[in-house]
Design a protein around this motif. Structure first.
Motif, PDB file in Angstrom:
ATOM      1  N   LEU A 121       6.272  38.063  37.928  1.00 28.62           N
ATOM      2  CA  LEU A 121       7.176  38.183  39.075  1.00 28.62           C
ATOM      3  C   LEU A 121       6.444  38.558  40.361  1.00 28.62           C
ATOM      4  N   TYR A 122       5.475  39.474  40.256  1.00 24.33           N
ATOM      5  CA  TYR A 122       4.890  40.070  41.454  1.00 24.33           C
ATOM      6  C   TYR A 122       3.373  39.942  41.540  1.00 24.33           C
ATOM      7  N   LEU A 155       7.540  53.969  40.473  1.00 25.84           N
ATOM      8  CA  LEU A 155       8.851  53.960  39.818  1.00 25.84           C
ATOM      9  C   LEU A 155       8.672  54.562  38.432  1.00 25.84           C
ATOM     10  N   PHE A 156       9.373  55.656  38.171  1.00 26.44           N
ATOM     11  CA  PHE A 156       9.247  56.406  36.919  1.00 26.44           C
ATOM     12  C   PHE A 156      10.477  56.115  36.067  1.00 26.44           C
ATOM     13  N   ILE A 349      14.126  47.350  35.957  1.00 26.90           N
ATOM     14  CA  ILE A 349      12.960  47.645  36.792  1.00 26.90           C
ATOM     15  C   ILE A 349      13.004  46.832  38.082  1.00 26.90           C
ATOM     16  N   SER A 350      13.299  45.553  37.982  1.00 25.68           N
ATOM     17  CA  SER A 350      13.327  44.693  39.167  1.00 25.68           C
ATOM     18  C   SER A 350      14.366  45.181  40.170  1.00 25.68           C
ATOM     19  N   GLY A 355      13.141  46.482  47.624  1.00 24.27           N
ATOM     20  CA  GLY A 355      12.587  47.006  48.865  1.00 24.27           C
ATOM     21  C   GLY A 355      11.124  47.366  48.778  1.00 24.27           C
ATOM     22  N   TRP A 356      10.589  47.473  47.567  1.00 22.46           N
ATOM     23  CA  TRP A 356       9.179  47.775  47.368  1.00 22.46           C
ATOM     24  C   TRP A 356       8.373  46.534  47.046  1.00 22.46           C
ATOM     25  N   CYS A 357       8.987  45.584  46.398  1.00 21.42           N
ATOM     26  CA  CYS A 357       8.285  44.354  45.989  1.00 21.42           C
ATOM     27  C   CYS A 357       9.035  43.122  46.501  1.00 21.42           C
TER      28      CYS A 357
END
Length: 357
Positions: A121-122, A155-156, A349-350, A355-357
């Motif tokens: 994905l990233y 991200l925890f 998770i996605s 906003g981060w990825c």
């Protein structure tokens, strides 16, 4: 594939743009994802088990009695005897090939698959790793390694579908303790309970359907067995009991079953307090006495099989049912690294990375 629990590779470091020539090289900025699970002893011998149990049972989220009352009992009595019985339980399920607990093996496998999914994905923007609240790899070591690899946003993700103070909250607590010691804290997010996530419920119901499809005769009752907590926690505002009840209801609706086909129970009682119930070990015996000859047990609160499922359910709870007149007992494994479970975790998770990825 992103390497899990990998040491920092200095080749990732770059010279900051517009910085003086003598400025130290710094890591490329990345986003970190940490999967957090309960924990595992390093080995099954007495001292390994004692270290693990001491860390676990000294956690105020797990046993919140005053130290003056609890620690003498823990250190002088419980930790003198319990490492032997707990070590025996772990030896019965130990992954001898890798010399580690099944929880560690499964969590690593989950992390590898999630790393592959996030890489698709990233790209290399996201670094994935896992930590244990008790034992190794420790939360502190993993978060520091993440930061060393350039993760300025983390991200925890506590791998507990339902929120509970002794699981989700203590995992977060441990992460926050590390953040309190860092001079430069990364931006930090925690993942909330995901028991209502449609993909999680789809995976859970699929695991039940598959188990029933291969059974010689279909089980008469499905017991959804969750790890228990003291009833006091419920009265003090912990939502765990309610979220467990809702998980069972949502699973029942996914399966299209009647109320009588599935029941909720709670296992692993510890200490003298009243716990939420009914107790699984007693309830399965009662089902046998009522004439049920074949039951199945599923563990929706565990993301990976561990001593509470592979030893407690497969042995103690199974024997309770058979000794009371039951004839067939089916344990439905946790979702572990099933592809549909991994897809569900990736969906969570996605969303939380927005906003981060």
């Amino acid at each position: 594939m992103i390497e899990v629990n990998a040491p920092h590779d200095s080749s990732d470091n770059r010279h900051p743009e517009h910085a003086p020539a003598d400025h130290p090289r710094v890591s490329q900025r990345k986003v970190g994802v940490v999967l957090a699970n309960l924990g595992t002893p390093d080995a099954t011998d007495y001292w390994s088990m004692r270290r693990y149990l001491n860390e676990f049972l000294s956690d105020k989220r797990v046993v919140d009695y005053p130290d003056w009352k609890w620690q003498p009992l823990l250190q002088l009595i419980i930790l003198t005897k319990r490492p032997f019985s707990s070590g025996q339980a772990y030896r019965g399920i130990w992954n001898t090939e890798k010399n580690e607990s099944p929880l560690l093996t499964i969590t690593r496998d989950q992390t590898h698959k999630i790393a592959d999914g996030l890489e698709a994905l990233y790209g290399d923007q996201v670094v994935v790793d896992f930590s244990m609240r008790y034992g190794n790899p420790s939360t502190d070591s993993v978060l520091r390694r993440m930061q060393a690899r350039g993760c300025d946003r983390i991200l925890f993700f506590p791998l507990y579908p339902q929120y509970a103070s002794p699981t989700t909250a203590t995992a977060n607590d441990q992460a926050f303790r590390t953040l309190m010691k860092l001079k430069w804290q990364p931006a930090f997010r925690t993942v909330p309970a995901y028991f209502e996530e449609p993909a999680y419920l789809d995976a859970l119901s699929a695991s039940v359907k598959e188990a029933y499809a291969v059974a010689e005769t279909p089980p008469e009752v499905l017991v959804a067995s969750y790890h228990g907590v003291p009833k006091r926690y419920l009265l003090e505002g912990d939502p765990y009991h309610c979220q467990c009840q809702k998980t069972t209801r949502l699973l029942k609706e996914r399966l299209g079953w009647d109320d009588e086909a599935i029941v909720t129970a709670f296992q692993s009682k510890f200490g003298p307090e009243e716990w939420v119930g009914p107790a699984t070990v007693e309830h399965v015996a009662e089902l046998a006495r009522r004439g049920h000859k074949h039951i199945a047990v599923v563990s929706p609160a565990f993301s990976a099989d561990c001593v509470e499922t592979l030893e407690e359910i497969e042995e103690e709870i199974k024997q309770s049912f058979l000794a009371a007149g039951g004839e067939r007992f089916t344990y439905i494994p946790c979702l572990n690294d099933r592809d549909d479970h991994i897809a569900a975790l990736l969906a969570v998770i996605s969303r939380e990375l927005s906003g981060w990825c």
